[in-house]
Design a protein around this motif. Structure first.
Motif, PDB file in Angstrom:
ATOM      1  N   GLN A   1      -2.152   7.265   3.676  1.00 50.91           N
ATOM      2  CA  GLN A   1      -0.918   6.872   3.008  1.00 50.91           C
ATOM      3  C   GLN A   1      -1.067   7.050   1.506  1.00 50.91           C
ATOM      4  O   GLN A   1      -2.088   6.663   0.924  1.00 50.91           O
ATOM      5  N   VAL A   2      -0.055   7.652   0.868  1.00 52.54           N
ATOM      6  CA  VAL A   2      -0.027   7.790  -0.580  1.00 52.54           C
ATOM      7  C   VAL A   2       0.736   6.613  -1.161  1.00 52.54           C
ATOM      8  O   VAL A   2       1.840   6.291  -0.717  1.00 52.54           O
ATOM      9  N   GLN A   3       0.144   5.948  -2.161  1.00 53.43           N
ATOM     10  CA  GLN A   3       0.727   4.750  -2.753  1.00 53.43           C
ATOM     11  C   GLN A   3       1.444   5.090  -4.063  1.00 53.43           C
ATOM     12  O   GLN A   3       1.221   6.142  -4.664  1.00 53.43           O
TER      13      GLN A   3
ATOM     14  N   VAL B   1      -4.490   6.731  -2.769  1.00 57.90           N
ATOM     15  CA  VAL B   1      -4.333   6.846  -1.320  1.00 57.90           C
ATOM     16  C   VAL B   1      -5.057   5.715  -0.606  1.00 57.90           C
ATOM     17  O   VAL B   1      -6.078   5.216  -1.067  1.00 57.90           O
ATOM     18  N   ASP B   2      -4.487   5.317   0.542  1.00 55.73           N
ATOM     19  CA  ASP B   2      -5.144   4.433   1.495  1.00 55.73           C
ATOM     20  C   ASP B   2      -5.622   5.280   2.655  1.00 55.73           C
ATOM     21  O   ASP B   2      -4.850   6.078   3.218  1.00 55.73           O
TER      22      ASP B   2
ATOM     23  N   PRO C   1      -6.114   7.378  -8.241  1.00 52.20           N
ATOM     24  CA  PRO C   1      -5.572   8.738  -8.381  1.00 52.20           C
ATOM     25  C   PRO C   1      -6.572   9.739  -8.945  1.00 52.20           C
ATOM     26  O   PRO C   1      -6.506  10.929  -8.625  1.00 52.20           O
ATOM     27  N   ASP C   2      -7.492   9.266  -9.802  1.00 53.76           N
ATOM     28  CA  ASP C   2      -8.463  10.178 -10.416  1.00 53.76           C
ATOM     29  C   ASP C   2      -9.800  10.194  -9.684  1.00 53.76           C
ATOM     30  O   ASP C   2     -10.785  10.733 -10.203  1.00 53.76           O
ATOM     31  N   CYS C   3      -9.850   9.637  -8.491  1.00 49.20           N
ATOM     32  CA  CYS C   3     -11.120   9.532  -7.766  1.00 49.20           C
ATOM     33  C   CYS C   3     -11.539  10.886  -7.193  1.00 49.20           C
ATOM     34  O   CYS C   3     -10.778  11.543  -6.476  1.00 49.20           O
ATOM     35  N   THR C   4     -12.754  11.287  -7.509  1.00 53.25           N
ATOM     36  CA  THR C   4     -13.393  12.456  -6.911  1.00 53.25           C
ATOM     37  C   THR C   4     -14.736  11.994  -6.361  1.00 53.25           C
ATOM     38  O   THR C   4     -15.548  11.430  -7.085  1.00 53.25           O
TER      39      THR C   4
END
Length: 328
Positions: free
Chosen positions: A42-44, A73-74, A125-128
């Motif tokens: 799911q996109v938050q 995202v979840d 959002p910026d998680c890699t």
């Protein structure tokens, strides 16, 4: 320990191994699920700007993955598949829930998910993430325990052993990214890389054994058998698993035995002995006036990369192999 943002640097780790590029939630859920575990994605937030990229390289039975969603995202895989997943954030952060425990992972903390354990994640959002995926059976063989090894959900990346392993994994990923063709030409090198990655499950994640130090005569016998096997196979690079199998212990135990006896790691010891054997052959050829080439000697002891052989030889003996031929 943190790295520059992929967007800011224009560089994405393991981009030589692209697997998935997608802006579709349904496609992202399906294709990432094919690699890891079936899950709900799911996109938050208001901005539904999913911009997924997933790079993946396989090393033996393990794989290195770099995954970025580009949105908050979840991820809910429920009960995961039969593999361990080490999660090392390169940028951003994530909230990881596994069973009844939860942890925040970021530039200071990494996590590991257990096989077949219910889990949920929320990525910024910026998680890699740099992800090490290894089947449970491979970890169990490496650790050498009768039951599935239990790992800590998180570890701080500032701890010396953890920091050393993280940095080495990052360096390895960058090296593979740049020199993929050269490494893939040598299966023994790939096996050695996977062997190093597996050390995460001892020095990095595995908790100390409550049983204490193994019996001294048993340790001495394992060390002797390992060294005998190494010296009998100086003509080739060896895999840690093969040495451990001959010594009748697990790879993890063998590493601990070498360490407790003040020896280098088994593979480092084996490389030292191969270098010593090459050095002896070069000295003998020079002394006896034999016409022998450095390349022939290097290949005789399993060194296939001449530049690397020369550098390792010089670091150990203080001169180049060609200089040894002229020194006697």
């Amino acid at each position: 320990m943190s790295m520059p943002s992929p967007a800011a640097s224009g560089i994405r780790l393991l981009d030589s191994f692209p697997l998935i590029r997608s802006r579709s939630i349904e496609e992202a859920q399906q294709r990432v699920g094919d690699v890891f575990s079936r899950h709900r994605l799911q996109v938050q937030g208001r901005a539904r700007g999913l911009d997924l990229w997933h790079n993946r390289v396989t090393l033996g039975q393990s794989s290195l993955n770099v995954l970025h969603y580009g949105a908050e995202v979840d991820i809910d895989p429920g009960e995961r598949g039969d593999f361990y997943l080490v999660q090392l954030p390169l940028t951003g952060c994530a909230r990881i829930t596994s069973g009844s425990h939860a942890v925040d992972v970021n530039e200071n903390v990494l996590s590991v998910l257990q096989p077949r354990t219910p889990s949920r994640m929320r990525w910024s959002p910026d998680c890699t993430m740099l992800l090490l995926q290894t089947p449970s059976s491979v970890v169990q063989e490496y650790v050498g325990e009768g039951e599935r090894p239990r790992m800590a959900l998180s570890r701080r990346r500032g701890e010396p052993e953890v920091a050393a392993w993280c940095q080495a994994m990052l360096d390895m990923a960058r090296n593979i990214d740049q020199f993929a063709a050269q490494w893939q030409a040598h299966p023994t090198a790939t096996a050695a890389m996977e062997g190093f990655l597996l050390t995460a499950f001892s020095c990095l994640l595995h908790q100390p054994d409550a049983a204490g130090t193994p019996d001294a005569p048993v340790e001495a016998r394992s060390l002797r058998r390992a060294k005998e096997y190494i010296h009998a196979h100086l003509d080739r690079p060896l895999a840690l698993a093969d040495i451990a199998r001959h010594a009748c212990v697990s790879p993890r135990t063998l590493e601990l035995v070498f360490k407790r006896h003040g020896e280098p790691a088994p593979l480092a010891y084996a490389r030292q002995q191969r270098l010593q054997a090459a050095h002896g052959m070069l000295r003998g050829a020079a002394r006896d006036g034999q016409a022998v080439g450095v390349t022939d000697v290097a290949l005789a002891f399993g060194f296939v990369h001449m530049g690397r052989f020369s550098a390792q030889y010089r670091a150990r003996f203080g001169c180049l192999p060609s200089q040894t031929l002229k020194a006697v």
